[in-house]
Design an enzyme around this catalytic site. Structure first.
Site, PDB file in Angstrom:
ATOM      1  N   CYS A   2       0.922  -1.252  -0.022  1.00 27.39           N
ATOM      2  CA  CYS A   2       0.085   0.036  -0.098  1.00 27.39           C
ATOM      3  C   CYS A   2       0.989   1.237   0.039  1.00 27.39           C
ATOM      4  O   CYS A   2       2.097   1.185   0.328  1.00 27.39           O
ATOM      5  CB  CYS A   2      -0.868   0.098   1.209  1.00 27.39           C
ATOM      6  N   ARG A  27       1.539   1.360  -6.019  1.00 26.69           N
ATOM      7  CA  ARG A  27       1.471   0.272  -5.029  1.00 26.69           C
ATOM      8  C   ARG A  27       0.319  -0.231  -4.507  1.00 26.69           C
ATOM      9  O   ARG A  27       0.270  -1.230  -3.661  1.00 26.69           O
ATOM     10  CB  ARG A  27       2.205   1.142  -3.981  1.00 26.69           C
ATOM     11  N   TRP A  74      -4.070  -1.884  -1.262  1.00 25.24           N
ATOM     12  CA  TRP A  74      -3.999  -3.067  -1.791  1.00 25.24           C
ATOM     13  C   TRP A  74      -4.529  -3.986  -0.902  1.00 25.24           C
ATOM     14  O   TRP A  74      -3.920  -4.362   0.134  1.00 25.24           O
ATOM     15  CB  TRP A  74      -2.615  -3.565  -2.341  1.00 25.24           C
ATOM     16  N   ASN A  98       0.703  -0.232   6.017  1.00 20.17           N
ATOM     17  CA  ASN A  98       1.178  -1.030   5.017  1.00 20.17           C
ATOM     18  C   ASN A  98       1.660  -2.318   5.582  1.00 20.17           C
ATOM     19  O   ASN A  98       2.582  -2.156   6.482  1.00 20.17           O
ATOM     20  CB  ASN A  98       2.111  -0.166   4.103  1.00 20.17           C
ATOM     21  N   GLY A  99       1.125  -3.350   4.979  1.00 14.48           N
ATOM     22  CA  GLY A  99       1.830  -4.786   5.902  1.00 14.48           C
ATOM     23  C   GLY A  99       0.800  -5.796   6.219  1.00 14.48           C
ATOM     24  O   GLY A  99      -0.516  -5.572   6.000  1.00 14.48           O
ATOM     25  N   GLU A 480      20.675 -21.748  -7.171  1.00 16.61           N
ATOM     26  CA  GLU A 480      20.677 -20.134  -7.220  1.00 16.61           C
ATOM     27  C   GLU A 480      21.357 -19.421  -6.699  1.00 16.61           C
ATOM     28  O   GLU A 480      21.994 -18.362  -7.161  1.00 16.61           O
ATOM     29  CB  GLU A 480      19.263 -19.984  -6.575  1.00 16.61           C
ATOM     30  N   LYS A 484      23.729 -16.678  -8.660  1.00 19.72           N
ATOM     31  CA  LYS A 484      23.861 -15.220  -8.094  1.00 19.72           C
ATOM     32  C   LYS A 484      25.531 -14.746  -7.906  1.00 19.72           C
ATOM     33  O   LYS A 484      25.827 -13.623  -8.232  1.00 19.72           O
ATOM     34  CB  LYS A 484      23.101 -14.960  -6.827  1.00 19.72           C
ATOM     35  N   GLU A 487      26.900 -14.385 -11.127  1.00 12.59           N
ATOM     36  CA  GLU A 487      26.123 -13.216 -12.250  1.00 12.59           C
ATOM     37  C   GLU A 487      26.995 -11.727 -11.861  1.00 12.59           C
ATOM     38  O   GLU A 487      27.164 -10.943 -12.576  1.00 12.59           O
ATOM     39  CB  GLU A 487      24.808 -13.087 -11.720  1.00 12.59           C
ATOM     40  N   HIS A 503      30.131 -38.019  -5.943  1.00 16.38           N
ATOM     41  CA  HIS A 503      30.262 -38.466  -7.310  1.00 16.38           C
ATOM     42  C   HIS A 503      31.063 -37.339  -8.045  1.00 16.38           C
ATOM     43  O   HIS A 503      30.620 -37.515  -9.426  1.00 16.38           O
ATOM     44  CB  HIS A 503      28.930 -38.656  -7.835  1.00 16.38           C
ATOM     45  N   LYS A 603      18.439  -7.494 -18.342  1.00 19.74           N
ATOM     46  CA  LYS A 603      17.378  -7.753 -17.585  1.00 19.74           C
ATOM     47  C   LYS A 603      16.428  -8.750 -18.057  1.00 19.74           C
ATOM     48  O   LYS A 603      15.986  -9.583 -17.719  1.00 19.74           O
ATOM     49  CB  LYS A 603      16.999  -6.519 -17.034  1.00 19.74           C
TER      50      LYS A 603
END
Length: 608
Positions: A2, A27, A74, A98-99, A480, A484, A487, A503, A603
């Site tokens: 929000c 938002r 929201w 908000n939250g 992941e 990261k 990257e 292995h 991106k």
């Protein structure tokens, strides 16, 4: 996610509050409202729907007052109605939020014993009522807020206004950003500096756990423990564009820290937070109970999110799952079963290989679902149903908040599938949903360990090669983490299933190689620790990512430990994504690389 604004002014603020809310409408847009303090006390106008509806109300019924707060919502708890719109008022208190207040039901039960009852379906009203009770028991506004904040469990950005206090706002941040703006004779508050850009470029950002008392010309800030702290006042560039780093050095850091808010915002779309159940807003063109197979295809980080989802769908819904890299899927031309679902995952919704995979699956007669962050994208338009991630624009090339949003949605869908297929009982589903609801708070707690991660990253930046190990649903997080690090720091790294160590990869282990083990406590941890000890026996430098229980079980002989909050194993992969993001980020900072725009990467990959 929000939007919040507040103004302590010297002239009427209603119109300026609405203008600031327009800059925050991205938002949230289910409802909106403002409250001001007039000679008669607190007054407000609220409207469901877009901000123009509120503007129309204000044109018909103007609000006076030189201090006010505003909110664009929201919906999380309670529908998108005028009665659930913010600001919420109780007694002499108005608040915007908000939250998610996780324990709002417990708060309301306590309040009910003293005769306080809510007028809305929201979690926020419990906060207004609690502060009101404190004031009616004799506390000052400052004391009332200070007494209330420790009672709240969850994530929040809060701004309070009080009848009789025309030069006071009190704000608090726990997982949701807030910025204080300094004017010549006025003070401002906003969810981000962009909302305040027309008024000032002098900004003080509240840090995690801060709460602040704002009066004209001054802001007094307290930390999580109630100590007075200094936060830097800086010049914001937010007036130039929406994309502003805030008080962070890089967009990637900002986006890592946005995750409590963006996960909360995303989950609100897929869960009934009050009822603690899955509640999909999308109309599904298929029945989970009748699906023969789920095929997931994506690229890069989105592919790893799909790998985690495979564990979830197969375990909690007993739905067979294939996961394939989109660039391979399109050329492999796999046979796809009748009544199968193909789920494509793409942050941009324009990834060329993923789009080609979608078109192949559609040609093969599959149901097509897309998990995207850009709802107007090509992938979204060509799918039968879309599941939006709702995490806002992601500027850094290395995906962070989009990843945890994707995982949060996939977890919600797995629960829905499990219930539809009769695998999950109502109580089992409730426990999994509860774990998701607590996740934004867990991420906020994880971010408090950033200093420790930064210390470890200094040594990691000297490595030439790094291994990441994980088992079960943590194996994709090892992949992941390695991605990261590659990257943005350009250090060679590989992720492996922990059981595969012997292995082949164990041949690489020596005294100079860091081995990062992602192993929060679960039923597989004992086996993962066994693999870790094999590394230790060969002189490898171990960095263990685990929780307090896992730390105790691991014992001594570990070079470094990054401690996570203890969570339900179901959500452990989502939470574990955060420390591997922080490790990669701080390592790259020490290496001096271009964190937000690493070499050779884009991106959105819109070509083969």
């Amino acid at each position: 996610m929000c939007g919040i604004v507040g103004i302590i002014g010297v002239e009427p603020v209603a119109d300026r509050l609405v203008d600031a809310l327009r800059r925050l409408e991205y938002r949230g847009y289910d409802s909106a409202g403002i409250a001001t303090l007039t000679g008669a006390g607190l007054d407000r106008r609220r409207a469901e729907g877009k901000l123009n509806n509120l503007a129309g109300k204000l044109a018909a019924e103007p609000l006076e007052g030189v201090i006010g707060i505003g909110h664009t919502r929201w919906a999380t708890h309670g529908g998108a109605t005028e009665g659930n719109a913010h600001p919420h008022m109780a007694g002499k208190v108005a608040v915007v939020h908000n939250g998610i207040i996780e324990n709002f039901k417990e708060l309301l039960e306590d309040l009910a014993r003293d005769g306080y009852s809510p007028q809305s379906e929201t979690d926020t009203e419990s906060v207004a009522l609690w502060v009101t009770r404190e004031i009616e028991r004799g506390a000052t506004p400052r004391e009332a807020v200070a007494n209330t904040l420790p009672k709240l469990r969850g994530t929040f950005g809060l701004v309070f206004m009080f009848a009789g206090e025309d030069k006071l706002l009190i704000a608090a941040r726990q997982g949701s950003p807030l910025a204080v703006g300094h004017g010549k004779d006025e003070m401002y508050l906003g969810s981000d500096a962009f909302a305040l850009a027309p008024f000032t470029n002098q900004i003080t950002y509240l840090e995690e756990g801060d709460w602040a008392v704002i009066v004209p010309g001054q802001v007094e800030i307290f930390d999580f423990d109630g100590n007075v702290v200094e936060r830097a006042r800086q010049v914001s560039s937010a007036s130039a564009a929406l994309a502003d780093k805030g008080n962070h050095r890089h967009f990637m850091a900002k986006e890592i820290y946005e995750q409590p808010e963006t996960v909360s915002h995303t989950l609100a779309h897929y869960l009934d937070l009050a009822g603690e159940t899955v509640k999909l807003r999308e109309e599904l063109p298929f029945d989970f109970a009748k699906l023969s197979r789920l095929t997931i295809t994506a690229c890069g980080t989105a592919f790893y999110a799909g790998l985690v989802a495979k564990y979830w769908f197969e375990r909690y819904a007993r739905l067979p799952v294939d996961v394939d890299v989109a660039s391979e899927f399109r050329y492999r031309e796999p046979p796809l079963p009748d009544n199968g679902l193909t789920l494509v995952i793409s942050q941009s919704g324009e990834t060329a290989d993923t789009l080609a995979a979608l078109r192949y699956a559609a040609k093969e007669g599959q149901h097509i679902a897309a998990l995207v962050n850009v709802q107007e994208s090509t992938i979204a338009r060509e799918s039968h149903v879309i599941f939006p991630t709702l995490c806002g624009p992601e500027i850094a090339v290395a995906s962070t908040k989009a990843t945890t949003a994707q995982l949060s949605i996939l977890a919600s869908l797995a629960i829905a599938a499990g219930q539809a297929r009769g695998v999950l009982s109502p109580s089992d589903a409730h426990a999994l949903v509860r774990a998701l609801i607590e996740l934004p708070r867990n991420i906020s707690e994880m971010l408090r360990f950033e200093g420790r991660v930064e210390e470890i990253s200094r040594n990691l930046s000297r490595a030439k090669d790094v291994l990441y190990l994980g088992r079960g649903q943590l194996y994709p997080i090892a992949l992941e983490g390695a991605l990261k690090l590659k990257e943005i720091s350009y250090i060679h790294a590989e992720g492996y299933a922990a059981g595969e160590l012997k292995h082949g990869p164990i041949a690489l282990v020596n005294e100079e190689m860091p081995v990062i083990v992602v192993a929060p406590s679960d039923e597989l941890m004992e086996k993962t620790l066994s693999n870790m000890y094999e590394v230790a026996a060969r002189g490898g430098k171990i960095i263990l990512i685990t929780d307090a229980e896992g730390k105790a079980e691991a014992g001594g002989g570990i070079d470094d430990i990054i401690e996570m909050p203890r969570v339900h194993p179901f959500v452990a992969p989502i939470l574990a994504a955060v420390p591997v993001q922080l490790l990669a980020y701080h390592t790259a900072v020490f290496m001096g690389t271009d964190v937000d725009q690493p070499r050779n990467l884009a991106k959105s990959v819109t070509v083969e």
